[in-house]
Write a protein that holds these residues in place. Structure first.
Motif, PDB file in Angstrom:
ATOM      1  N   SER A  44      -8.781   2.492   6.245  1.00 32.51           N
ATOM      2  CA  SER A  44      -9.689   2.667   5.058  1.00 32.51           C
ATOM      3  C   SER A  44      -8.687   2.606   3.861  1.00 32.51           C
ATOM      4  N   ASP A  45      -9.206   2.480   2.494  1.00 27.51           N
ATOM      5  CA  ASP A  45      -8.396   2.660   1.194  1.00 27.51           C
ATOM      6  C   ASP A  45      -7.701   3.975   1.221  1.00 27.51           C
ATOM      7  N   ASP A  46      -8.331   5.112   1.622  1.00 32.61           N
ATOM      8  CA  ASP A  46      -7.448   6.361   1.711  1.00 32.61           C
ATOM      9  C   ASP A  46      -6.536   6.216   2.559  1.00 32.61           C
ATOM     10  N   GLU A  47      -6.623   5.881   3.702  1.00 34.31           N
ATOM     11  CA  GLU A  47      -5.540   5.708   4.609  1.00 34.31           C
ATOM     12  C   GLU A  47      -4.277   4.771   4.345  1.00 34.31           C
ATOM     13  N   ALA A  48      -4.668   3.494   3.560  1.00 29.55           N
ATOM     14  CA  ALA A  48      -3.837   2.805   3.191  1.00 29.55           C
ATOM     15  C   ALA A  48      -3.005   3.207   1.940  1.00 29.55           C
ATOM     16  N   ARG A  49      -3.597   4.041   1.080  1.00 31.53           N
ATOM     17  CA  ARG A  49      -3.168   4.798  -0.059  1.00 31.53           C
ATOM     18  C   ARG A  49      -2.051   5.838   0.433  1.00 31.53           C
ATOM     19  N   GLU A  50      -2.363   6.558   1.540  1.00 30.23           N
ATOM     20  CA  GLU A  50      -1.524   7.565   2.043  1.00 30.23           C
ATOM     21  C   GLU A  50      -0.324   6.959   2.574  1.00 30.23           C
ATOM     22  N   LEU A  51      -0.648   5.612   3.390  1.00 33.56           N
ATOM     23  CA  LEU A  51       0.723   4.868   4.093  1.00 33.56           C
ATOM     24  C   LEU A  51       1.532   4.350   2.864  1.00 33.56           C
ATOM     25  N   ILE A  52       1.061   3.866   1.806  1.00 28.37           N
ATOM     26  CA  ILE A  52       1.731   3.527   0.781  1.00 28.37           C
ATOM     27  C   ILE A  52       2.484   4.636   0.095  1.00 28.37           C
ATOM     28  N   ALA A  53       2.071   5.755  -0.106  1.00 30.74           N
ATOM     29  CA  ALA A  53       2.722   6.752  -0.830  1.00 30.74           C
ATOM     30  C   ALA A  53       3.640   7.539   0.044  1.00 30.74           C
ATOM     31  N   LEU A  54       3.516   7.384   1.575  1.00 31.67           N
ATOM     32  CA  LEU A  54       4.534   7.856   2.321  1.00 31.67           C
ATOM     33  C   LEU A  54       5.682   6.920   2.403  1.00 31.67           C
ATOM     34  N   ALA A  55       5.453   5.583   2.495  1.00 33.96           N
ATOM     35  CA  ALA A  55       6.612   4.723   2.468  1.00 33.96           C
ATOM     36  C   ALA A  55       7.450   4.863   1.297  1.00 33.96           C
ATOM     37  N   HIS A  56       6.785   5.034   0.171  1.00 30.59           N
ATOM     38  CA  HIS A  56       7.639   5.254  -1.156  1.00 30.59           C
ATOM     39  C   HIS A  56       8.456   6.544  -1.017  1.00 30.59           C
ATOM     40  N   ASP A  57       7.886   7.519  -0.425  1.00 32.01           N
ATOM     41  CA  ASP A  57       8.620   8.619  -0.355  1.00 32.01           C
ATOM     42  C   ASP A  57       9.652   8.723   0.528  1.00 32.01           C
ATOM     43  N   LEU A  58       9.505   7.883   1.673  1.00 35.58           N
ATOM     44  CA  LEU A  58      10.559   7.627   2.553  1.00 35.58           C
ATOM     45  C   LEU A  58      11.699   6.640   2.101  1.00 35.58           C
ATOM     46  N   GLY A  59      11.555   5.992   0.968  1.00 33.46           N
ATOM     47  CA  GLY A  59      12.768   5.250   0.192  1.00 33.46           C
ATOM     48  C   GLY A  59      12.315   3.865   0.460  1.00 33.46           C
ATOM     49  N   ILE A  60      11.167   3.326   0.793  1.00 33.82           N
ATOM     50  CA  ILE A  60      10.902   2.197   0.920  1.00 33.82           C
ATOM     51  C   ILE A  60      10.468   1.397  -0.522  1.00 33.82           C
ATOM     52  N   ASN A  61      10.964   0.392  -0.754  1.00 31.37           N
ATOM     53  CA  ASN A  61      10.400  -0.070  -2.004  1.00 31.37           C
ATOM     54  C   ASN A  61       9.988  -1.714  -1.929  1.00 31.37           C
ATOM     55  N   LEU A  62      10.038  -2.217  -0.730  1.00 26.91           N
ATOM     56  CA  LEU A  62       9.743  -3.515  -0.663  1.00 26.91           C
ATOM     57  C   LEU A  62       8.094  -3.729   0.199  1.00 26.91           C
ATOM     58  N   ILE A  63       7.231  -4.415  -0.368  1.00 28.66           N
ATOM     59  CA  ILE A  63       5.914  -4.693   0.198  1.00 28.66           C
ATOM     60  C   ILE A  63       6.038  -6.162   0.398  1.00 28.66           C
ATOM     61  N   ASP A  64       5.391  -6.653   1.791  1.00 29.88           N
ATOM     62  CA  ASP A  64       5.277  -7.930   2.181  1.00 29.88           C
ATOM     63  C   ASP A  64       3.997  -8.140   2.474  1.00 29.88           C
ATOM     64  N   THR A  65       3.374  -9.204   1.800  1.00 31.33           N
ATOM     65  CA  THR A  65       2.053  -9.369   2.120  1.00 31.33           C
ATOM     66  C   THR A  65       2.028 -11.018   1.940  1.00 31.33           C
ATOM     67  N   ALA A  66       0.761 -11.654   1.976  1.00 31.81           N
ATOM     68  CA  ALA A  66       0.488 -13.162   2.005  1.00 31.81           C
ATOM     69  C   ALA A  66      -1.003 -13.341   1.920  1.00 31.81           C
ATOM     70  N   PRO A  67      -1.265 -14.719   1.504  1.00 29.67           N
ATOM     71  CA  PRO A  67      -2.617 -15.055   1.598  1.00 29.67           C
ATOM     72  C   PRO A  67      -3.253 -15.015   2.891  1.00 29.67           C
ATOM     73  N   ALA A  68      -2.292 -15.490   3.749  1.00 31.02           N
ATOM     74  CA  ALA A  68      -2.840 -15.600   5.187  1.00 31.02           C
ATOM     75  C   ALA A  68      -3.117 -14.159   5.591  1.00 31.02           C
ATOM     76  N   TYR A  69      -2.875 -13.235   5.076  1.00 26.84           N
ATOM     77  CA  TYR A  69      -3.031 -11.612   5.869  1.00 26.84           C
ATOM     78  C   TYR A  69      -4.343 -11.323   5.326  1.00 26.84           C
ATOM     79  N   GLY A  70      -5.663 -12.106   5.351  1.00 23.25           N
ATOM     80  CA  GLY A  70      -6.879 -11.790   5.163  1.00 23.25           C
ATOM     81  C   GLY A  70      -7.128 -11.116   3.959  1.00 23.25           C
TER      82      GLY A  70
END
Length: 265
Positions: A44-70
């Protein structure tokens, strides 16, 4: 939990500094035709938002996406609203996914349209990286206009770096001679493309790793497959970041813990 903040690496000579793990987001937008060991529901959007916030807190600054990822890009736009400055965003061109199948177009015109569409979807005025999403015929792909267009888009300031997400040694080497970086498959099971990493190291080019954990299939490799896999990948000096696709918060924490163990904290 300690994070990856003090372990950022330079992506070749691009001027981009990235966390040694990147967050792959195919699972935010697509669960058809993917090569993971088990089925999953899109978060869900809330789950995705929490995941992204956790990634940032853990020091991750790179997000990989693509048009082919739906719907990945479309969902990330609102999810990253107000925090564009916190993230290095990598997207792609060349592969489209619809009706359960991939379709490819590496022409100059499609490349420009695709980047413009990604900018709109991601609600940003620039992309840090754009990679050509190869269909496997890497050398032919490189002759179809996408690289020339990405070079122009870089000069225009719409993208900061570009390269190839390829599948062959020959393609990776040819791409690095004309671009900033390459995304390469490299893991405990597949190391055929190592010459691309070695070339990048010798020539100041950037390397991102896909399938670092073999898309979740490394469960039988060694006592701690994640740690052993990351030890191999992050042990090569050319590697700036390994892209790990997960929507599971515990998996994300465990992956960061394994990376920190490998990096000697």
């Amino acid at each position: 939990m300690e994070g990856l903040h003090s372990h950022y690496r330079n992506l070749g000579s691009t001027g981009l500094s990235v966390s040694p793990l990147g967050l792959g987001t195919v699972k935010l937008g697509r669960n058809q035709g993917v090569k993971y060991p088990s089925q999953f529901q899109l978060p869900s959007d809330d789950e995705a938002r929490e995941l992204i916030a956790l990634a940032h807190d853990l020091g991750i600054n790179l997000i990989d996406t693509a048009p082919a990822y739906g719907t990945s890009e479309t969902r990330l736009g609102p999810l990253l609203a107000g925090q564009r400055h916190k993230w290095i965003i990598c997207s792609k061109v060349g592969e489209e996914f619809s009706d359960g199948e991939s379709h490819f177009d590496f022409s100059a015109a499609h490349t420009r349209r695709s980047v413009q569409r990604s900018l709109e979807r991601l609600q940003t005025d620039y992309l840090d990286m754009v990679l050509v999403h190869s269909n496997g015929d890497d050398l032919a792909v490189l002759e179809q206009g996408a690289f020339d267009t990405l070079e122009s888009l870089k000069r225009e300031g719409l993208i900061r770096a570009f390269g190839l997400s390829g599948k062959t040694i020959e393609g990776g080497l040819a791409a690095l001679q004309r671009s900033d970086c390459a995304m390469v498959t490299y893991n405990l099971r597949e190391q055929a493309e190592r010459p691309v990493l070695d070339f990048a190291l010798a020539h100041g080019k950037g390397i991102l790793i896909k399938k670092a954990l073999a898309s979740g299939h490394l469960c039988s490799e060694g006592a701690d497959p994640v740690q052993e896999g990351l030890k191999l990948v992050l042990g090569h000096q050319a590697v700036a970041s390994a892209i790990i696709g997960t929507i599971n918060r515990e998996h994300l924490k465990n992956n960061v813990a394994a990376a920190l163990a490998v990096l000697g904290t």
